[in-house]
Design a protein around this motif. Structure first.
Motif, short mmCIF file in Angstrom:
data_model
loop_
_atom_site.label_atom_id
_atom_site.label_comp_id
_atom_site.label_asym_id
_atom_site.label_seq_id
_atom_site.Cartn_x
_atom_site.Cartn_y
_atom_site.Cartn_z
N ASP A 173 27.51 45.03 33.08
CA ASP A 173 28.85 45.31 32.57
C ASP A 173 29.94 45.02 33.59
O ASP A 173 31.09 44.78 33.23
N CYS A 174 29.58 45.07 34.88
CA CYS A 174 30.54 44.80 35.96
C CYS A 174 30.46 43.34 36.43
O CYS A 174 30.95 43.00 37.51
N VAL B 133 30.48 38.79 45.88
CA VAL B 133 30.09 40.14 46.27
C VAL B 133 28.63 40.39 45.93
O VAL B 133 28.13 39.96 44.89
N THR B 134 27.95 41.10 46.83
CA THR B 134 26.58 41.53 46.64
C THR B 134 26.56 43.05 46.57
O THR B 134 27.26 43.71 47.33
N VAL B 135 25.76 43.60 45.67
CA VAL B 135 25.61 45.05 45.53
C VAL B 135 24.16 45.40 45.83
O VAL B 135 23.24 44.80 45.27
N GLU B 136 23.98 46.35 46.74
CA GLU B 136 22.65 46.88 47.02
C GLU B 136 22.63 48.34 46.58
O GLU B 136 23.53 49.09 46.92
N VAL C 28 28.36 47.76 48.76
CA VAL C 28 29.03 46.62 48.14
C VAL C 28 29.62 45.80 49.27
O VAL C 28 30.39 46.32 50.07
N LYS C 29 29.24 44.51 49.35
CA LYS C 29 29.67 43.72 50.51
C LYS C 29 29.83 42.25 50.16
O LYS C 29 29.32 41.78 49.15
N ASN C 30 30.57 41.56 51.02
CA ASN C 30 30.69 40.10 50.94
C ASN C 30 31.05 39.56 52.32
O ASN C 30 31.17 40.32 53.29
N ASP C 31 31.21 38.25 52.42
CA ASP C 31 31.49 37.61 53.71
C ASP C 31 32.98 37.55 54.04
O ASP C 31 33.37 37.06 55.10
N GLU C 32 33.82 38.05 53.16
CA GLU C 32 35.26 38.04 53.35
C GLU C 32 35.65 39.05 54.44
O GLU C 32 35.15 40.17 54.47
N LEU C 33 36.54 38.65 55.31
CA LEU C 33 37.08 39.60 56.29
C LEU C 33 38.08 40.51 55.57
O LEU C 33 38.99 40.01 54.90
N PRO C 34 37.93 41.81 55.70
CA PRO C 34 38.84 42.73 54.98
C PRO C 34 40.18 42.88 55.72
O PRO C 34 40.52 43.95 56.22
N CYS D 34 36.46 42.32 47.45
CA CYS D 34 35.29 43.20 47.54
C CYS D 34 35.68 44.64 47.21
O CYS D 34 34.98 45.34 46.49
N ARG D 35 36.80 45.09 47.75
CA ARG D 35 37.27 46.46 47.50
C ARG D 35 37.57 46.67 46.01
O ARG D 35 37.27 47.71 45.45
N LYS D 36 38.18 45.67 45.38
CA LYS D 36 38.49 45.78 43.95
C LYS D 36 37.21 45.97 43.13
O LYS D 36 37.16 46.81 42.23
N LEU D 37 36.20 45.17 43.44
CA LEU D 37 34.94 45.30 42.70
C LEU D 37 34.25 46.63 43.00
O LEU D 37 33.68 47.25 42.10
N PHE D 38 34.32 47.08 44.25
CA PHE D 38 33.75 48.37 44.62
C PHE D 38 34.41 49.50 43.82
O PHE D 38 33.73 50.36 43.25
N GLU D 39 35.73 49.49 43.75
CA GLU D 39 36.44 50.52 42.99
C GLU D 39 36.13 50.42 41.49
O GLU D 39 36.02 51.44 40.82
N GLY D 40 35.95 49.21 40.99
CA GLY D 40 35.57 49.04 39.59
C GLY D 40 34.20 49.63 39.29
O GLY D 40 34.00 50.29 38.27
#
Length: 115
Positions: free
Chosen positions: A27-28, A55-58, A77-83, A90-96
């Motif tokens: 769903d996400c 983004v990868t989710v473990e 929740v992580k990716n190769d992007e520098l925050p 990545c943060r947007k998907l984590f919050e979702g």
């Protein structure tokens, strides 16, 4: 590398958790690439963002402390992007994902511990 974590205790059985997690990740807009009894990995479906932002989710499932109706799990929740910005992909998907977990009608959220 952007990395966001959170731990949850949900009210559901360990046997139902795998199906519920797969549906939640689907769903996400994630596809499950690997899973065992204690671990699940999913990746964002490519095509919407550049490769480095995917983004990868473990999901780490604590089956040793699971009871008949409660399971503890941790999300990474992580990716190769520098925050460099607080409002990154990545943060947007984590919050979702957090919102979907909190509102999921299939289980009751007992406890949430952000890291």
């Amino acid at each position: 590398m952007a990395r966001y974590t959170c731990s949850y205790r949900v009210k559901t059985s360990l046997t139902d958790l795998e199906t519920l997690l797969k549906q939640l990740l689907k769903d996400c807009d994630f596809e499950v690439t690997y899973h065992t009894l204690d671990y699940m990995m999913a990746r964002e479906i490519p095509g919407k963002v550049p490769f480095g932002k995917l983004v990868t989710v473990e999901v780490l499932i604590d089956s040793t402390t699971a009871t008949k109706n409660q399971v503890q799990l941790s999300l990474v929740v992580k990716n190769d992007e520098l925050p460099l910005q607080l409002d990154n992909h990545c943060r947007k998907l984590f919050e979702g994902i957090q919102q979907v977990i909190a509102k999921n009608y299939q289980w009751q959220l007992v406890e949430s511990v952000p890291s």
